[in-house]
Design a protein around this motif. Structure first.
Motif, PDB file in Angstrom:
ATOM      1  N   VAL A  17       3.137 -14.086 -12.282  1.00  0.00           N
ATOM      2  CA  VAL A  17       3.857 -13.931 -10.962  1.00  0.00           C
ATOM      3  C   VAL A  17       3.444 -13.231  -9.952  1.00  0.00           C
ATOM      4  CG1 VAL A  17       6.188 -13.925  -9.609  1.00  0.00           C
ATOM      5  CG2 VAL A  17       6.051 -14.735 -12.021  1.00  0.00           C
ATOM      6  N   ILE A  18       2.731 -11.961 -10.292  1.00  0.00           N
ATOM      7  CA  ILE A  18       2.344 -10.984  -9.465  1.00  0.00           C
ATOM      8  C   ILE A  18       1.499 -10.262  -9.982  1.00  0.00           C
ATOM      9  CG2 ILE A  18       2.818  -8.597  -8.095  1.00  0.00           C
ATOM     10  CD1 ILE A  18       4.252 -11.028  -6.776  1.00  0.00           C
ATOM     11  N   GLU A  19       0.348  -9.886  -9.321  1.00  0.00           N
ATOM     12  CA  GLU A  19      -0.952  -9.339  -9.866  1.00  0.00           C
ATOM     13  C   GLU A  19      -1.195  -8.203  -8.666  1.00  0.00           C
ATOM     14  OE1 GLU A  19      -4.172 -10.814 -12.894  1.00  0.00           O
ATOM     15  OE2 GLU A  19      -3.759 -12.324 -11.601  1.00  0.00           O
ATOM     16  N   LEU A  20      -1.142  -7.064  -8.942  1.00  0.00           N
ATOM     17  CA  LEU A  20      -1.964  -5.852  -8.016  1.00  0.00           C
ATOM     18  C   LEU A  20      -2.871  -5.316  -8.555  1.00  0.00           C
ATOM     19  CD1 LEU A  20       1.579  -4.100  -7.194  1.00  0.00           C
ATOM     20  CD2 LEU A  20       0.712  -5.969  -6.084  1.00  0.00           C
ATOM     21  N   VAL A  21      -4.029  -5.212  -7.922  1.00  0.00           N
ATOM     22  CA  VAL A  21      -5.463  -4.902  -8.362  1.00  0.00           C
ATOM     23  C   VAL A  21      -5.975  -3.731  -7.393  1.00  0.00           C
ATOM     24  CG1 VAL A  21      -7.788  -5.627  -8.887  1.00  0.00           C
ATOM     25  CG2 VAL A  21      -5.699  -7.348  -9.255  1.00  0.00           C
ATOM     26  N   ASN A  22      -5.851  -2.650  -7.790  1.00  0.00           N
ATOM     27  CA  ASN A  22      -6.503  -1.472  -7.148  1.00  0.00           C
ATOM     28  C   ASN A  22      -5.899  -1.342  -5.765  1.00  0.00           C
ATOM     29  OD1 ASN A  22      -8.306   0.768  -6.975  1.00  0.00           O
ATOM     30  ND2 ASN A  22      -9.938  -0.484  -5.600  1.00  0.00           N
ATOM     31  N   LEU A  23      -4.539  -1.677  -5.791  1.00  0.00           N
ATOM     32  CA  LEU A  23      -4.019  -1.406  -4.338  1.00  0.00           C
ATOM     33  C   LEU A  23      -3.657  -0.489  -3.781  1.00  0.00           C
ATOM     34  CD1 LEU A  23      -1.979  -3.243  -2.506  1.00  0.00           C
ATOM     35  CD2 LEU A  23       0.073  -2.661  -3.888  1.00  0.00           C
ATOM     36  N   CYS A  24      -4.093  -0.107  -2.504  1.00  0.00           N
ATOM     37  CA  CYS A  24      -4.022   0.931  -1.818  1.00  0.00           C
ATOM     38  C   CYS A  24      -3.144   0.671  -0.559  1.00  0.00           C
ATOM     39  CB  CYS A  24      -5.366   1.565  -1.501  1.00  0.00           C
ATOM     40  SG  CYS A  24      -6.325   2.105  -2.859  1.00  0.00           S
ATOM     41  N   LYS A  25      -2.306   1.492  -0.198  1.00  0.00           N
ATOM     42  CA  LYS A  25      -1.688   1.518   1.250  1.00  0.00           C
ATOM     43  C   LYS A  25      -1.440   2.733   1.919  1.00  0.00           C
ATOM     44  CE  LYS A  25       0.315  -0.852   4.727  1.00  0.00           C
ATOM     45  NZ  LYS A  25      -0.062  -1.726   5.399  1.00  0.00           N
ATOM     46  N   SER A  26      -1.711   3.007   3.248  1.00  0.00           N
ATOM     47  CA  SER A  26      -1.556   4.001   3.979  1.00  0.00           C
ATOM     48  C   SER A  26      -1.070   3.719   5.245  1.00  0.00           C
ATOM     49  CB  SER A  26      -3.033   4.774   4.141  1.00  0.00           C
ATOM     50  OG  SER A  26      -3.992   3.989   4.931  1.00  0.00           O
ATOM     51  N   TYR A  27      -0.493   4.562   6.046  1.00  0.00           N
ATOM     52  CA  TYR A  27       0.161   4.287   7.392  1.00  0.00           C
ATOM     53  C   TYR A  27      -0.509   5.418   8.502  1.00  0.00           C
ATOM     54  CZ  TYR A  27       3.491   1.247   5.216  1.00  0.00           C
ATOM     55  OH  TYR A  27       3.966   0.226   4.580  1.00  0.00           O
ATOM     56  N   HIS A  28      -0.739   4.886   9.408  1.00  0.00           N
ATOM     57  CA  HIS A  28      -1.403   5.610  10.533  1.00  0.00           C
ATOM     58  C   HIS A  28      -0.513   6.519  11.261  1.00  0.00           C
ATOM     59  CE1 HIS A  28      -5.178   6.992  12.892  1.00  0.00           C
ATOM     60  NE2 HIS A  28      -4.102   6.703  13.861  1.00  0.00           N
ATOM     61  N   VAL A  29      -0.371   7.779  11.266  1.00  0.00           N
ATOM     62  CA  VAL A  29       0.738   8.675  12.044  1.00  0.00           C
ATOM     63  C   VAL A  29      -0.221   9.715  12.518  1.00  0.00           C
ATOM     64  CG1 VAL A  29       2.586  10.190  11.597  1.00  0.00           C
ATOM     65  CG2 VAL A  29       2.155   8.194   9.891  1.00  0.00           C
ATOM     66  N   GLY A  30       0.030   9.450  14.076  1.00  0.00           N
ATOM     67  CA  GLY A  30      -0.744  10.202  15.020  1.00  0.00           C
ATOM     68  C   GLY A  30      -2.263  10.211  14.807  1.00  0.00           C
ATOM     69  N   ASP A  31      -3.003  11.152  14.538  1.00  0.00           N
ATOM     70  CA  ASP A  31      -4.302  11.100  14.200  1.00  0.00           C
ATOM     71  C   ASP A  31      -4.875  11.028  12.597  1.00  0.00           C
ATOM     72  OD1 ASP A  31      -4.835  10.983  17.157  1.00  0.00           O
ATOM     73  OD2 ASP A  31      -4.847  13.438  16.910  1.00  0.00           O
ATOM     74  N   MET A  32      -3.778  10.872  11.996  1.00  0.00           N
ATOM     75  CA  MET A  32      -3.990  10.970  10.593  1.00  0.00           C
ATOM     76  C   MET A  32      -3.521   9.698   9.703  1.00  0.00           C
ATOM     77  SD  MET A  32      -2.363  14.749   9.688  1.00  0.00           S
ATOM     78  CE  MET A  32      -2.593  14.385   7.891  1.00  0.00           C
ATOM     79  N   ASP A  33      -4.205   9.213   8.742  1.00  0.00           N
ATOM     80  CA  ASP A  33      -3.987   8.368   7.774  1.00  0.00           C
ATOM     81  C   ASP A  33      -3.096   8.941   6.681  1.00  0.00           C
ATOM     82  OD1 ASP A  33      -4.816   5.974   9.133  1.00  0.00           O
ATOM     83  OD2 ASP A  33      -6.967   6.319   8.329  1.00  0.00           O
ATOM     84  N   VAL A  34      -2.058   8.432   6.296  1.00  0.00           N
ATOM     85  CA  VAL A  34      -1.195   9.022   5.354  1.00  0.00           C
ATOM     86  C   VAL A  34      -1.250   8.148   4.358  1.00  0.00           C
ATOM     87  CG1 VAL A  34       1.217  10.080   4.817  1.00  0.00           C
ATOM     88  CG2 VAL A  34       0.276  10.244   6.805  1.00  0.00           C
ATOM     89  N   PRO A  35      -1.825   8.497   3.187  1.00  0.00           N
ATOM     90  CA  PRO A  35      -1.657   7.358   2.000  1.00  0.00           C
ATOM     91  C   PRO A  35      -0.071   7.183   1.315  1.00  0.00           C
ATOM     92  CG  PRO A  35      -2.694   9.392   1.417  1.00  0.00           C
ATOM     93  CD  PRO A  35      -2.497   9.374   2.878  1.00  0.00           C
ATOM     94  N   ILE A  36       0.068   6.277   1.099  1.00  0.00           N
ATOM     95  CA  ILE A  36       1.251   5.868   0.172  1.00  0.00           C
ATOM     96  C   ILE A  36       1.242   5.540  -1.205  1.00  0.00           C
ATOM     97  CG2 ILE A  36       3.739   5.018   0.524  1.00  0.00           C
ATOM     98  CD1 ILE A  36       3.075   6.773   2.811  1.00  0.00           C
ATOM     99  N   LEU A  37       0.436   4.485  -1.419  1.00  0.00           N
ATOM    100  CA  LEU A  37      -0.062   3.919  -2.694  1.00  0.00           C
ATOM    101  C   LEU A  37      -1.288   4.123  -2.703  1.00  0.00           C
ATOM    102  CD1 LEU A  37       2.027   0.679  -2.441  1.00  0.00           C
ATOM    103  CD2 LEU A  37       2.736   2.711  -3.818  1.00  0.00           C
ATOM    104  N   LYS A  38      -1.746   4.567  -4.203  1.00  0.00           N
ATOM    105  CA  LYS A  38      -3.026   4.676  -4.219  1.00  0.00           C
ATOM    106  C   LYS A  38      -3.564   3.980  -5.846  1.00  0.00           C
ATOM    107  CE  LYS A  38      -1.698   9.388  -2.859  1.00  0.00           C
ATOM    108  NZ  LYS A  38      -1.423  10.833  -3.263  1.00  0.00           N
ATOM    109  N   SER A  39      -4.303   3.197  -5.558  1.00  0.00           N
ATOM    110  CA  SER A  39      -5.128   2.487  -6.758  1.00  0.00           C
ATOM    111  C   SER A  39      -4.118   1.945  -7.803  1.00  0.00           C
ATOM    112  CB  SER A  39      -6.221   3.241  -7.396  1.00  0.00           C
ATOM    113  OG  SER A  39      -6.902   3.724  -6.512  1.00  0.00           O
ATOM    114  N   ILE A  40      -3.099   1.205  -7.468  1.00  0.00           N
ATOM    115  CA  ILE A  40      -2.187   0.523  -8.091  1.00  0.00           C
ATOM    116  C   ILE A  40      -2.618  -0.690  -8.831  1.00  0.00           C
ATOM    117  CG2 ILE A  40       0.269  -0.468  -8.226  1.00  0.00           C
ATOM    118  CD1 ILE A  40       0.457   2.377  -7.626  1.00  0.00           C
TER     119      ILE A  40
END
Length: 237
Positions: A17-40
């Motif tokens: 039903v679901i496959e996550l492959v090397n999933l990454c997610k970050s959000y841009h906060v100010g001048d920085m990218d803040v990583p939330i999910l790393k290689s899931i």
């Protein structure tokens, strides 16, 4: 219940039903990218009941948004019923989300001015599977969750537990491949929460695929498998 932190699983017949492959997610906060999910990496098979647990800030809600196609990854893949989310247009993604995923939220998210029956039927206004009599299906689901006598009530006329039952029925109206539940008993007392979890348990026994975010180990016991998140990664320790 069999607990496991492994990110892969022998699938039942058909695609996961679901496959996550090397999933990454970050959000841009100010001048920085803040990583939330790393290689899931995570696979969820047909008919599984998976609980996702982790401390505040571990990335649970972001992971739920990824699985629910409410957001797109920065890298890696989210594959829903064999379809890569990254290859879909926004309208295609909305249709996939509307037909294949049913959502149950902590705060119910019912429309106050609509009755129980209308709230359950609501998702079919935008997306409906071919050949389905939405009104008939909605009545059947209202009966299934034990609210036939509350069919014409509005949310303000019902208890929290009754509202969550409506939300579960609404999540099922398009016969989705996956039910996503985000802290589904968070606003309920313990007895009512147990009653709601029994509904999820019954749905699971009937072959439904369920992914639930929870902080409560007692709720996680209803699941086949528990996935623990810590600092944006799956914790295998």
């Amino acid at each position: 219940m069999a607990e496991s932190n492994e990110s892969s699983l022998k699938m039942m017949d058909g695609v996961p039903v679901i496959e996550l492959v090397n999933l990454c997610k970050s959000y841009h906060v100010g001048d920085m990218d803040v990583p939330i999910l790393k290689s899931i990496d995570l696979s969820i098979g047909q008919g599984e009941f998976v609980a996702i647990m982790g401390p505040s800030g571990s990335g649970k809600s972001t992971l739920m948004n990824m699985i629910g196609c409410l957001d797109r990854p920065n890298c890696g893949q989210v594959i829903v019923m064999g379809k890569d989310v990254n290859t879909l247009s926004d309208p295609e993604l909305a249709k996939l989300r509307g037909l294949e995923i049913g959502f149950v939220f902590q705060n119910f998210n019912l429309v106050p001015r609509l009755t129980t029956l209308q709230n359950v039927e609501l998702p079919t206004y935008a997306n409906k599977k071919e050949g389905v009599d939405a009104r008939k299906k909605a009545k059947e689901l209202v009966e299934m969750v034990g609210l036939l006598d509350r069919m014409n009530y509005k949310p303000s006329e019902m208890s929290g537990g009754q509202q969550q039952r409506v939300a579960i029925a609404r999540a099922l109206i398009n016969d989705p491949s996956l039910i996503l539940a985000d802290e589904p008993t968070g606003n309920l007392d313990s007895k009512t929460g147990e009653e709601v979890m029994e509904i999820f348990s019954d749905l699971h026994k009937k072959g439904r695929t369920i992914v639930m975010i929870t902080h409560d180990p007692d709720l996680a016991k209803y699941a086949d498998r528990v996935v623990y998140l810590k600092d944006g990664v799956i914790d295998n320790n």
